[in-house]
Design an enzyme around this catalytic site. Sequence first.
Site, PDB file in Angstrom:
ATOM      1  N   ALA A 114       0.827  -1.208   0.000  1.00 34.10           N
ATOM      2  CA  ALA A 114       0.000   0.000   0.000  1.00 34.10           C
ATOM      3  C   ALA A 114       0.864   1.262   0.000  1.00 34.10           C
ATOM      4  O   ALA A 114       0.405   2.337   0.338  1.00 34.10           O
ATOM      5  CB  ALA A 114      -0.926  -0.018   1.210  1.00 34.10           C
ATOM      6  N   LEU A 116       3.328   1.874   1.963  1.00 29.09           N
ATOM      7  CA  LEU A 116       3.675   2.268   3.332  1.00 29.09           C
ATOM      8  C   LEU A 116       5.046   1.731   3.757  1.00 29.09           C
ATOM      9  O   LEU A 116       5.382   1.748   4.938  1.00 29.09           O
ATOM     10  CB  LEU A 116       2.587   1.811   4.306  1.00 29.09           C
ATOM     11  CG  LEU A 116       1.217   2.456   4.039  1.00 29.09           C
ATOM     12  CD1 LEU A 116       0.149   1.854   4.923  1.00 29.09           C
ATOM     13  CD2 LEU A 116       1.262   3.961   4.250  1.00 29.09           C
ATOM     14  N   GLY A 117       5.813   1.282   2.791  1.00 34.58           N
ATOM     15  CA  GLY A 117       7.223   0.964   3.059  1.00 34.58           C
ATOM     16  C   GLY A 117       7.445  -0.315   3.833  1.00 34.58           C
ATOM     17  O   GLY A 117       8.415  -0.426   4.589  1.00 34.58           O
ATOM     18  N   ALA A 121      10.921  -1.640   5.789  1.00 30.67           N
ATOM     19  CA  ALA A 121      10.888  -1.911   7.231  1.00 30.67           C
ATOM     20  C   ALA A 121      11.440  -3.308   7.507  1.00 30.67           C
ATOM     21  O   ALA A 121      12.222  -3.505   8.438  1.00 30.67           O
ATOM     22  CB  ALA A 121       9.462  -1.761   7.762  1.00 30.67           C
ATOM     23  N   ASP A 162      12.190   5.534   2.043  1.00 28.86           N
ATOM     24  CA  ASP A 162      11.658   4.453   2.890  1.00 28.86           C
ATOM     25  C   ASP A 162      12.698   3.964   3.891  1.00 28.86           C
ATOM     26  O   ASP A 162      12.409   3.819   5.082  1.00 28.86           O
ATOM     27  CB  ASP A 162      11.225   3.261   2.025  1.00 28.86           C
ATOM     28  CG  ASP A 162      10.007   3.573   1.187  1.00 28.86           C
ATOM     29  OD1 ASP A 162       9.743   4.763   0.966  1.00 28.86           O
ATOM     30  OD2 ASP A 162       9.326   2.629   0.754  1.00 28.86           O
TER      31      ASP A 162
END
Length: 328
Positions: A114, A116-117, A121, A162
């Site tokens: 989505a 959102l990285g 992460a 990111d």
Amino acid sequence: MIIMLNPRHVTASAPGKTILFGEHAVVYGKPAIAAAVDRRAYVSIRKREDLRTHVNVEELGVSGFLNLDKGSIEIEKGENNRKGILKYVLRALRKINAEDGLEVTINIDIPIGAGLGSSAAVTVATIQAAAVFNDIKLTRDEISKLAHQVELEVQGAASPIDTTLSTHGGIIYLSRDAEETITLDIDSEIPIVIGYTSKRGNTGKLVESVRLKMETHPQVMIPLFNSMEALTNGAREALTNGDHEMIGEFMNINHGLLDAIGVNTQELSKMVFEARKTGALGSKLTGAGGGGSIIAYCPGKIQEVVNCINEFENAFKVNISREGVRLE
Ligand code: PMV
């Protein structure tokens, strides 16, 4: 005598991110503002009895064996479009010369695909967990750099947004040409709701589609990117001063410009406009577009906007995560 009851076990976590202003423009050397969010990926590493390396990514239903020595992956289970995550884990482990014989368990509390990285992460948390497991001390800057290299190797292209946020946390202003990242000191809470559709956008394809437009109509596209630069700089000031109305207005203008460069979709627009109707001061698509997510700036209206979007897509409130990668 100290008896070790548990085998050695290390868990690290790192946050996902959202881009507040300046996506796509950042590809053309313009500034962007992005924030780490309080949704994290968790990576646990422990020694296995045998010399194989096994990875299980619970939320994706993906697992497989990695050969760190040869750099190969043997999929055990997982759908085709979800197993790419193992490439990030393999490269991250190889970056710090980890040796085979590891059991790696990954939990991702970040909506996947989505924008959102989540892959950054996972990469950052894997590097940190594996470094500590092997008694290697890395500075945050070193982790961030290695993680960015992993993203470049796996994806071919990636801005450092990111990996920088997953490593350092907070809110950053990425300066012109990404030469410098400046941490913005913002005390107040930033009331943001994220809405996301299950339809994913493909960052590579969207960046390419914008590049083609830039090639075909530079005289139209260049002023749009200049406007994005001006609004990102204005938003930096508005965020620092806590000027809610201005932050919202810049988000709305940014959304219009992202629509103009062709990365908006009907699903994203519906969320953007419903959020505004429900009281958000501003809203825009975030990240590459073509699907993925939106952010809405909602002082005093968070729950109303979450409920409204949840009626037709998915939404949740996020807090900015001041903390980047950490050991659990
Ligand atoms: O959707 P995401 O999180 O992959 O964001 C992409 C942001 C772009 O500016 C479109 C590309 C980039 O590498 O900065």
